[in-house]
Design an enzyme around this catalytic site. Structure first.
Site, PDB file in Angstrom:
ATOM      1  N   ALA A 142     -10.929  10.575   1.153  1.00 48.69           N
ATOM      2  CA  ALA A 142      -9.787  11.054   1.997  1.00 48.69           C
ATOM      3  C   ALA A 142      -8.437  11.609   1.186  1.00 48.69           C
ATOM      4  O   ALA A 142      -8.031  12.563   1.997  1.00 48.69           O
ATOM      5  CB  ALA A 142      -9.334   9.611   2.454  1.00 48.69           C
ATOM      6  N   ARG A 151      -2.272  -0.623  15.517  1.00 59.56           N
ATOM      7  CA  ARG A 151      -3.393   0.066  16.091  1.00 59.56           C
ATOM      8  C   ARG A 151      -2.834   0.430  17.757  1.00 59.56           C
ATOM      9  O   ARG A 151      -3.050   1.206  18.271  1.00 59.56           O
ATOM     10  CB  ARG A 151      -4.744  -0.598  16.167  1.00 59.56           C
ATOM     11  CG  ARG A 151      -5.523  -0.451  14.731  1.00 59.56           C
ATOM     12  CD  ARG A 151      -6.718  -1.242  14.756  1.00 59.56           C
ATOM     13  NE  ARG A 151      -6.962  -2.495  14.759  1.00 59.56           N
ATOM     14  CZ  ARG A 151      -7.077  -3.022  13.494  1.00 59.56           C
ATOM     15  NH1 ARG A 151      -7.171  -2.616  12.498  1.00 59.56           N
ATOM     16  NH2 ARG A 151      -7.233  -4.475  13.668  1.00 59.56           N
ATOM     17  N   SER A 182     -14.554   7.489   2.356  1.00 61.45           N
ATOM     18  CA  SER A 182     -15.726   7.797   1.337  1.00 61.45           C
ATOM     19  C   SER A 182     -16.657   7.030   1.394  1.00 61.45           C
ATOM     20  O   SER A 182     -17.831   7.253   0.509  1.00 61.45           O
ATOM     21  CB  SER A 182     -15.138   7.702  -0.193  1.00 61.45           C
ATOM     22  OG  SER A 182     -14.426   6.304  -0.359  1.00 61.45           O
ATOM     23  N   CYS A 234       0.022  -0.759   1.514  1.00 63.98           N
ATOM     24  CA  CYS A 234      -0.459  -2.283   1.711  1.00 63.98           C
ATOM     25  C   CYS A 234      -0.392  -2.786   0.186  1.00 63.98           C
ATOM     26  O   CYS A 234      -0.965  -3.920  -0.032  1.00 63.98           O
ATOM     27  CB  CYS A 234      -1.854  -2.505   2.305  1.00 63.98           C
ATOM     28  SG  CYS A 234      -3.089  -1.830   1.253  1.00 63.98           S
ATOM     29  N   PHE A 256      -9.064   7.321   5.429  1.00 62.54           N
ATOM     30  CA  PHE A 256      -9.230   5.757   4.913  1.00 62.54           C
ATOM     31  C   PHE A 256      -9.656   4.970   6.112  1.00 62.54           C
ATOM     32  O   PHE A 256      -9.077   3.930   6.429  1.00 62.54           O
ATOM     33  CB  PHE A 256      -8.127   5.270   4.283  1.00 62.54           C
ATOM     34  CG  PHE A 256      -7.448   6.291   3.108  1.00 62.54           C
ATOM     35  CD1 PHE A 256      -7.969   6.337   1.800  1.00 62.54           C
ATOM     36  CD2 PHE A 256      -6.297   7.179   3.485  1.00 62.54           C
ATOM     37  CE1 PHE A 256      -7.562   7.069   0.663  1.00 62.54           C
ATOM     38  CE2 PHE A 256      -5.878   8.146   2.450  1.00 62.54           C
ATOM     39  CZ  PHE A 256      -6.279   8.036   1.226  1.00 62.54           C
ATOM     40  N   ASP A 302      -3.783   5.289   5.996  1.00 61.88           N
ATOM     41  CA  ASP A 302      -3.914   3.843   5.498  1.00 61.88           C
ATOM     42  C   ASP A 302      -4.588   3.660   4.260  1.00 61.88           C
ATOM     43  O   ASP A 302      -5.692   3.120   4.545  1.00 61.88           O
ATOM     44  CB  ASP A 302      -4.530   3.196   6.850  1.00 61.88           C
ATOM     45  CG  ASP A 302      -4.383   1.852   6.686  1.00 61.88           C
ATOM     46  OD1 ASP A 302      -3.465   1.166   5.881  1.00 61.88           O
ATOM     47  OD2 ASP A 302      -5.116   1.066   7.512  1.00 61.88           O
TER      48      ASP A 302
END
Length: 408
Positions: free
Chosen positions: A295, A227, A266, A352, A243, A312
């Site tokens: 997304a 970030r 969402s 991830c 996302f 992401d």
């Protein structure tokens, strides 16, 4: 090999390996797979602490038993009692590392991961700190059964800076273990209110975190450094954050000087939290648009013109069998984003999924660039931050993978 100091009150059931199945343990890998087991003595139940012995009868490890492909999660390679002092020692070591790295105290960041499973030699345990509240997630039956001892150790190690310990293991502990796990507070200080959420500070920015209703423990602490990189590159750019969850990347983009940010998720709850976090930091007048939508579909149909795009997504592959489909999903997502981003745009893209390797993800993004037909350069290769360490003997712990791309 065996430690002769073991006393009778610390004897544990024994699990014996098949011949020549101790090699990974000799390399200090913290998992024992079910296919390596020969037989057990003492009838260890799921979640119990047991000792692992070689076929020749030599002690090699001590850990939590569980049902499944991973039969034992190793807690220690020594014959030492797994009791409150032991938990205190492990947590004190984890806290000492965070303090050495600048966490656990600086005024501009009061949220961090204290325990990262195997990365802190506590497989199956996650502990995140949000100001005065510790949130525990147990991913193994053994850790769940030990949660009261873990709570007591937390209080001893952190001291007066801790006001509450919340257990959020109902969705992470084995569903078939018959535990009927229910989330709730393990402890609170006298007079401490239990709001279920609070405001934390990360790199000087404010975020509302709901540890009761939010995903994971309430906030994605593993993207902190990434970030910050968004903030570095956001100036003068129109940003799309997909996302977005509670809008972490969106907040950093505005902090870096983005001209406008669209946040897509969402979940209506996530979008509401995103709006709160934008207002917490920039008031109600920020040029922000929050969009409740799928997304993946939004990216598929996205309009051109964004100068920065952040992808992401949640884990596309929970296990190895799902990897091929996951790679196809990453390819579709990235090829569309690369095709639509403005010339000179910057794409942050992540996986991830622990089952997806760094090489697989990078190859998939390479293929996406080729499909889009754009000239693309890699600016950064990203991973998880220092409070999410990787045990050098357990490379599987490097789950977060990311690339920052410059698209001509």
């Amino acid at each position: 090999m065996a430690d002769k100091t073991l006393t009778a009150q610390h004897e544990y059931p024994r699990i014996y390996l098949k011949r020549n199945k101790e090699e990974s343990l000799l390399r200090r890998h913290p998992w024992v797979f079910s296919g390596a087991l020969s037989h057990a003595e003492g009838d260890p139940e799921e979640g119990a602490v047991a000792d692992v012995y070689t076929a020749a009868g030599e002690f090699i490890a001590r850990g939590h038993c569980q049902v499944g492909s991973i039969a034992v999660r190793v807690l220690t390679f020594r014959q030492e009692a797994i009791d409150v002092p032991w938990w205190e020692g492990r947590l004190a070591g984890a806290l000492a590392m965070r303090r050495a790295l600048g966490f656990a105290g600086p005024a501009d960041t009061d949220c961090y991961r204290l325990v990262h499973g195997e990365g802190d030699f506590l497989p199956g345990l996650i502990i995140d700190i949000y100001g005065e509240v510790a949130v525990i997630q147990c991913h193994s039956v053994g850790m769940y059964l030990a949660r009261e001892e873990i709570c007591a150790a937390l209080r001893a190690v952190i001291g007066g800076g801790l006001k509450a310990v919340y257990d959020k293991s109902s969705r992470t502990v084995a569903y078939n273990a018959g535990l009927d796990a229910v989330d709730g507070y393990l402890w609170k200080a006298d007079g401490y209110a239990l709001p279920g959420e609070g405001t934390v500070t990360e790199n000087g920015l404010k975020f509302a975190v709901n540890w009761e209703r939010g995903q994971k423990t309430g906030f994605f602490l593993d993207q902190r450094d990434n970030r910050a990189l968004v903030r570095r590159y956001a100036r003068g750019r129109r940003v799309l954050n997909t996302f977005c969850y509670t809008g972490g990347f969106s907040v950093y983009a505005f902090a870096g000087g983005a001209t406008a940010v669209d946040s897509v998720d969402s979940s209506e709850h996530a979008i509401r939290m995103t709006d709160r976090n934008i207002e917490l930091n920039f008031g109600s007048g920020a040029p922000h648009r929050s969009i409740t939508a799928d997304a993946t579909r939004f990216v598929r149909d996205m309009e051109p013109g964004y100068d920065m795009v952040i992808l992401d997504p949640p884990a596309f592959a929970k296990h190895l069998k799902a990897v091929p489909n996951a790679l196809q999903g990453y390819k579709r997502l990235n090829s569309r984003a690369i095709a639509a981003i403005a010339p000179g745009g910057i794409l942050f893209t992540f996986s991830c999924s622990q089952a997806v390797t760094v090489e697989q993800f990078r190859t998939t993004v390479f293929t996406s660039a080729a499909i889009a037909g754009r000239n693309v350069r890699i600016l950064h290769q990203l991973t998880q931050p220092a409070d999410h360490p990787v045990n050098i003997y357990h490379p599987e712990g490097e789950y977060l993978k990311g690339l920052v791309l410059y698209v001509e």
